[in-house]
Each structure stands twice: as C-alpha cells, then as structure tokens.
Design an enzyme around this catalytic site. Structure first.
Site, PDB file in Angstrom:
ATOM      1  N   CYS A 117      68.566 132.599  88.135  1.00  0.00           N
ATOM      2  CA  CYS A 117      67.870 131.941  87.035  1.00  0.00           C
ATOM      3  C   CYS A 117      68.497 130.581  86.799  1.00  0.00           C
ATOM      4  O   CYS A 117      69.610 130.319  87.227  1.00  0.00           O
ATOM      5  CB  CYS A 117      67.930 132.773  85.761  1.00  0.00           C
ATOM      6  SG  CYS A 117      66.674 132.242  84.572  1.00  0.00           S
ATOM      7  N   CYS A 119      68.591 129.109  83.586  1.00  0.00           N
ATOM      8  CA  CYS A 119      68.891 128.800  82.186  1.00  0.00           C
ATOM      9  C   CYS A 119      70.378 128.597  81.892  1.00  0.00           C
ATOM     10  O   CYS A 119      70.731 127.850  80.987  1.00  0.00           O
ATOM     11  CB  CYS A 119      68.299 129.857  81.256  1.00  0.00           C
ATOM     12  SG  CYS A 119      68.929 131.509  81.531  1.00  0.00           S
ATOM     13  N   CYS A 127      64.388 128.179  81.689  1.00  0.00           N
ATOM     14  CA  CYS A 127      64.514 128.810  83.006  1.00  0.00           C
ATOM     15  C   CYS A 127      63.696 128.094  84.082  1.00  0.00           C
ATOM     16  O   CYS A 127      63.281 128.703  85.065  1.00  0.00           O
ATOM     17  CB  CYS A 127      64.076 130.268  82.917  1.00  0.00           C
ATOM     18  SG  CYS A 127      64.978 131.205  81.671  1.00  0.00           S
ATOM     19  N   LYS A 192      59.812 141.623  82.069  1.00  0.00           N
ATOM     20  CA  LYS A 192      60.890 141.098  81.233  1.00  0.00           C
ATOM     21  C   LYS A 192      60.284 140.480  79.980  1.00  0.00           C
ATOM     22  O   LYS A 192      59.474 139.560  80.063  1.00  0.00           O
ATOM     23  CB  LYS A 192      61.693 140.057  82.011  1.00  0.00           C
ATOM     24  CG  LYS A 192      62.786 139.409  81.175  1.00  0.00           C
ATOM     25  CD  LYS A 192      63.665 138.486  81.993  1.00  0.00           C
ATOM     26  CE  LYS A 192      64.690 137.803  81.112  1.00  0.00           C
ATOM     27  NZ  LYS A 192      65.578 136.922  81.874  1.00  0.00           N
ATOM     28  N   ARG A 214      61.390 131.364  74.772  1.00  0.00           N
ATOM     29  CA  ARG A 214      60.996 131.657  76.150  1.00  0.00           C
ATOM     30  C   ARG A 214      59.626 132.350  76.228  1.00  0.00           C
ATOM     31  O   ARG A 214      59.292 132.983  77.216  1.00  0.00           O
ATOM     32  CB  ARG A 214      62.040 132.550  76.812  1.00  0.00           C
ATOM     33  CG  ARG A 214      63.434 131.991  76.859  1.00  0.00           C
ATOM     34  CD  ARG A 214      64.222 132.598  78.020  1.00  0.00           C
ATOM     35  NE  ARG A 214      65.657 132.484  77.888  1.00  0.00           N
ATOM     36  CZ  ARG A 214      66.344 131.344  77.978  1.00  0.00           C
ATOM     37  NH1 ARG A 214      65.710 130.184  78.163  1.00  0.00           N
ATOM     38  NH2 ARG A 214      67.657 131.349  77.855  1.00  0.00           N
ATOM     39  N   GLU A 230      52.245 142.597  85.821  1.00  0.00           N
ATOM     40  CA  GLU A 230      53.414 141.877  86.346  1.00  0.00           C
ATOM     41  C   GLU A 230      54.094 142.677  87.457  1.00  0.00           C
ATOM     42  O   GLU A 230      54.470 142.122  88.492  1.00  0.00           O
ATOM     43  CB  GLU A 230      54.422 141.615  85.218  1.00  0.00           C
ATOM     44  CG  GLU A 230      54.059 140.452  84.302  1.00  0.00           C
ATOM     45  CD  GLU A 230      54.320 139.084  84.955  1.00  0.00           C
ATOM     46  OE1 GLU A 230      54.700 139.028  86.138  1.00  0.00           O
ATOM     47  OE2 GLU A 230      54.122 138.066  84.276  1.00  0.00           O
ATOM     48  N   LYS A 245      62.944 145.348  81.522  1.00  0.00           N
ATOM     49  CA  LYS A 245      64.055 144.840  80.708  1.00  0.00           C
ATOM     50  C   LYS A 245      63.541 144.338  79.373  1.00  0.00           C
ATOM     51  O   LYS A 245      62.563 143.600  79.363  1.00  0.00           O
ATOM     52  CB  LYS A 245      64.711 143.696  81.488  1.00  0.00           C
ATOM     53  CG  LYS A 245      65.800 142.968  80.746  1.00  0.00           C
ATOM     54  CD  LYS A 245      66.235 141.762  81.524  1.00  0.00           C
ATOM     55  CE  LYS A 245      67.201 140.984  80.656  1.00  0.00           C
ATOM     56  NZ  LYS A 245      67.406 139.667  81.135  1.00  0.00           N
ATOM     57  N   SER A 271      72.291 143.147  76.641  1.00  0.00           N
ATOM     58  CA  SER A 271      73.435 142.844  75.782  1.00  0.00           C
ATOM     59  C   SER A 271      73.264 143.331  74.345  1.00  0.00           C
ATOM     60  O   SER A 271      74.213 143.843  73.744  1.00  0.00           O
ATOM     61  CB  SER A 271      73.698 141.338  75.803  1.00  0.00           C
ATOM     62  OG  SER A 271      72.530 140.624  75.446  1.00  0.00           O
TER      63      SER A 271
HETATM   64  C1  PBG Z   1      68.587 134.853  82.404  1.00  0.00           C
HETATM   65  C2  PBG Z   1      68.893 136.212  81.907  1.00  0.00           C
HETATM   66  C3  PBG Z   1      68.983 136.674  80.587  1.00  0.00           C
HETATM   67  C4  PBG Z   1      69.403 137.999  80.677  1.00  0.00           C
HETATM   68  C5  PBG Z   1      69.531 138.318  82.006  1.00  0.00           C
HETATM   69  N1  PBG Z   1      69.183 137.196  82.749  1.00  0.00           N
HETATM   70  C6  PBG Z   1      68.809 135.964  79.300  1.00  0.00           C
HETATM   71  C7  PBG Z   1      67.471 135.468  78.940  1.00  0.00           C
HETATM   72  O1  PBG Z   1      66.473 135.702  79.586  1.00  0.00           O
HETATM   73  O2  PBG Z   1      67.450 134.755  77.926  1.00  0.00           O
HETATM   74  C8  PBG Z   1      69.700 138.904  79.510  1.00  0.00           C
HETATM   75  C9  PBG Z   1      70.669 139.980  79.796  1.00  0.00           C
HETATM   76  C10 PBG Z   1      71.231 140.643  78.581  1.00  0.00           C
HETATM   77  O3  PBG Z   1      70.833 140.365  77.434  1.00  0.00           O
HETATM   78  O4  PBG Z   1      72.104 141.490  78.771  1.00  0.00           O
HETATM   79  N2  PBG Z   1      67.292 134.430  82.239  1.00  0.00           N
END
Ligand code: PBG
Length: 325
Positions: A117, A119, A127, A192, A214, A230, A245, A271
């Site tokens: 990615c 970002c 991104c 996602k 986003r 998707e 996710k 996270s």
């Molecule tokens: C990058 C990315 C993100 C996460 C994984 N890859 C952040 C986002 O999309 O803002 C999140 C992972 C997590 O929250 O543990 N694009």
C-alpha cells in the site's frame, strides 16, 4: 425426551471429539511494523504489547514468533521520508524491501508477506496517486506494480495489496509474471471496509490521511452484496487468497465469501479489535485470553482459513495448550 444435545457436552473428551471448528498455528499470520532507524523497539501507545522495530532489532520478534510456532509474518513499513508518490514503497532501499532482505537471511524458514500500500509512504497519507484531491485509480496501478516487483525482488513470499484500487490484482499479477515471479501468490484485501477499527494502526504506521477519508476506495460497511462483488472480481483477476477486513463484526461476510468462492479466505483482526481487548482487559473488565480465543474461533467458524492477528503468538500458545482448536 428423544433429543438430549447435552449428552455430547458431558466432558472434555466428548466435547473435543465433536468440535466443529479446528484450528492450527499454521493458519496464523502476525502483522508487524518495521521502522527506519537504529536500535528501535518502541511500544505503540494505542496497541500495548505491539512495537515498532528497526531492522537491527526485528530479529527479536521474529525469534519469538517462530518459537511460538507461528510461521508467517506480514510486514508494514514506516519510512522516515514521505513524498507525493510514495517512492519509499518501491525503492530498492525502501524500509520494507530492506526488512524483507534481512528477515529472509536471518529467518529463512519464516514465510514473509508484504503488505502492499502507499498510505504509509505518501505525504498526503492516501493509498494512491493524487490529482488535486482525487485519486487517479489507473495511474496508481502502475505504482502498485512497481511496489509489487520491488517487494518480490527483495524476497517477499506473498504480496498482499491493501489499497482497494480497482483492477489492482490483475495489474500486479501481470507485473509479477512479466518479471519472473509467476509463482508468487497474491493475497488480496478484497473486502476491506472504511472502518473505524483501523485507528490504532494509523497511529502505529503514521498513515492517517492528511485530508478527507478513505471512503472513495474502501468499502461502505452497510454493503454485503458489494463485498461479494469485490471478492469475485479479485478471484477473476487472479487472486490466490481473498481477505475480509476487519474480522470482528464481519463474520457474515467471511461466511458469504467462503460460500461463494473456492479459494482460501483470510480474515484480518485489525488494530482496533486488538486495542479494545487490551484496554478492556487492562481495566479488569474481561479476561483477555478467553476473549481473544473466542474472537478467533468466531472468525474461523465464520469460514476463515487464515487468521491475521496481533495476537498470533498468544493464540498459537492457546492452540498448543488445547484451550481452543
Ligand atoms: C494500509 C493498511 C491499513 C491496515 C492494513 N493495511 C490501514 C488503512 O487502510 O487505513 C489496517 C490494519 C489494522 O488496523 O490493523 N492501507
């Protein structure tokens, strides 16, 4: 009474025999953060127990992971320098490329997944490539191709695009094949969502968008049929694994994707899920280990074949102890 379901719950042995969800540490992936600099192991404030490692100290965690029986890590890079086009993401000397080369050397048995990615590498935190405040989808694809090839050359065992641009799996597949990496699998972050559950990650990776959000590329979490769209598109474009996710509260979609595809499904417990458990457990309101286990089983029961989690090490231990699985 003809039916007495409790007969099969009498003791540990019979419960183990009829258990419907089986898990193994083989299916766990540990996401981790690598930062530029030296002698760094700094705790991420919103993710207690998770750290940013500089390359010279990343072996410490790789060692622990391997010891726990986890076989795969997913690498996120945090560069010192960011620019408009995220050049650190595809530079030969970019942080993830350096980390991949190092980890391949020091822990050759570990399976290395590179998150793909922009970002973390762009000055604006989005991104993709920006024109004004708009992301140019198709121009971004050519950058994603460059990043994928750089990660492959550095030794990645799998590429995991998380940007949510249209057509990126096909574009990355084409670039990998053209550069001699036709055997390298792609795990696509297919489903996602634009989720509030990523907040601690953005803190960890310093990747929050400088303006806006986003929502023009990540999905609207009200949508279920679109999730399938998707996933199916990514299958058609050649993804080897599809991902849903976040994982928590998205079990319905893990199941949906599982039932409608014939490739492995990954679930990423993100996270925010980790942070919620950590904070609530620290306050003494819940039992951290039991909640962590229940959450993991929920994802597998929903249909996940692969579980990406900051608790990978602890879960592997619980599986080995027979607490779950
Ligand atoms: C990058 C990315 C993100 C996460 C994984 N890859 C952040 C986002 O999309 O803002 C999140 C992972 C997590 O929250 O543990 N694009």
């Amino acid at each position: 009474m003809i039916y007495r379901p409790r007969r099969l719950r009498t003791d540990e042995v019979i419960r183990g025999m009829v258990r419907e969800t089986r898990m193994s540490p083989d299916s766990l992936v540990y996401p981790m953060f690598v930062v530029e600099g030296e002698n760094i192991k700094e705790e991420i404030p919103s993710m207690p127990g998770q750290y940013r490692y500089s390359i010279d100290r990343m072996d410490e965690i790789l060692e622990e992971i391997e010891q726990a029986g986890v076989k795969s890590v997913m690498l996120f890079g945090i560069p010192q320098h960011k620019d408009e086009v995220g050049s650190g993401a595809y530079s030969h000397e970019g942080i993830v490329q350096c980390a991949l080369r190092h980890a391949k050397q020091s822990h050759p048995k570990l399976y290395l997944i590179a998150d793909l990615c922009m970002c973390e590498y762009t000055s604006h935190g989005h991104c993709g490539i920006l024109h004004g405040e708009k992301i140019d989808n198709d121009e971004t694809l050519s950058y994603l191709q460059k990043i994928a090839v750089a990660q492959a050359e550095a030794g990645a065992d799998m590429i995991a695009p998380s940007d949510m641009m249209d057509g990126r799996v096909a574009a990355i597949r084409e670039a990998l094949d053209a550069n001699g990496f036709s055997d390298l699998p792609i795990m696509s972050y297919s489903v996602k969502f634009a989720s509030a559950f990523y907040e601690p990650f953005r803190d960890a990776a310093d990747s929050a968008p400088a303006f806006g959000d986003r929502k023009s590329y990540q999905m609207d979490f009200h949508n279920r049929r679109e999730a399938l769209k998707e996933a199916m598109l990514d299958v058609e474009e050649g993804a080897d694994i599809v991902m849903v996710k976040p994982a928590m509260v998205y079990g319905d979609l893990i199941r949906e994707v599982k039932d409608h595809t014939n490739i492995p499904v990954a679930a990423y417990s993100v996270s925010g899920e980790y942070a919620m458990i950590k904070a609530t457990a620290a306050a003494g309101f819940i039992n951290e280990e039991r909640i962590m286990c229940e959450l993991a089983v929920g994802a597998y029961r929903a249909g996940a074949d692969i579980y990406i989690t900051y608790f990978a090490k602890e879960l592997a231990e619980c599986m080995k102890r027979g607490l779950i699985g």
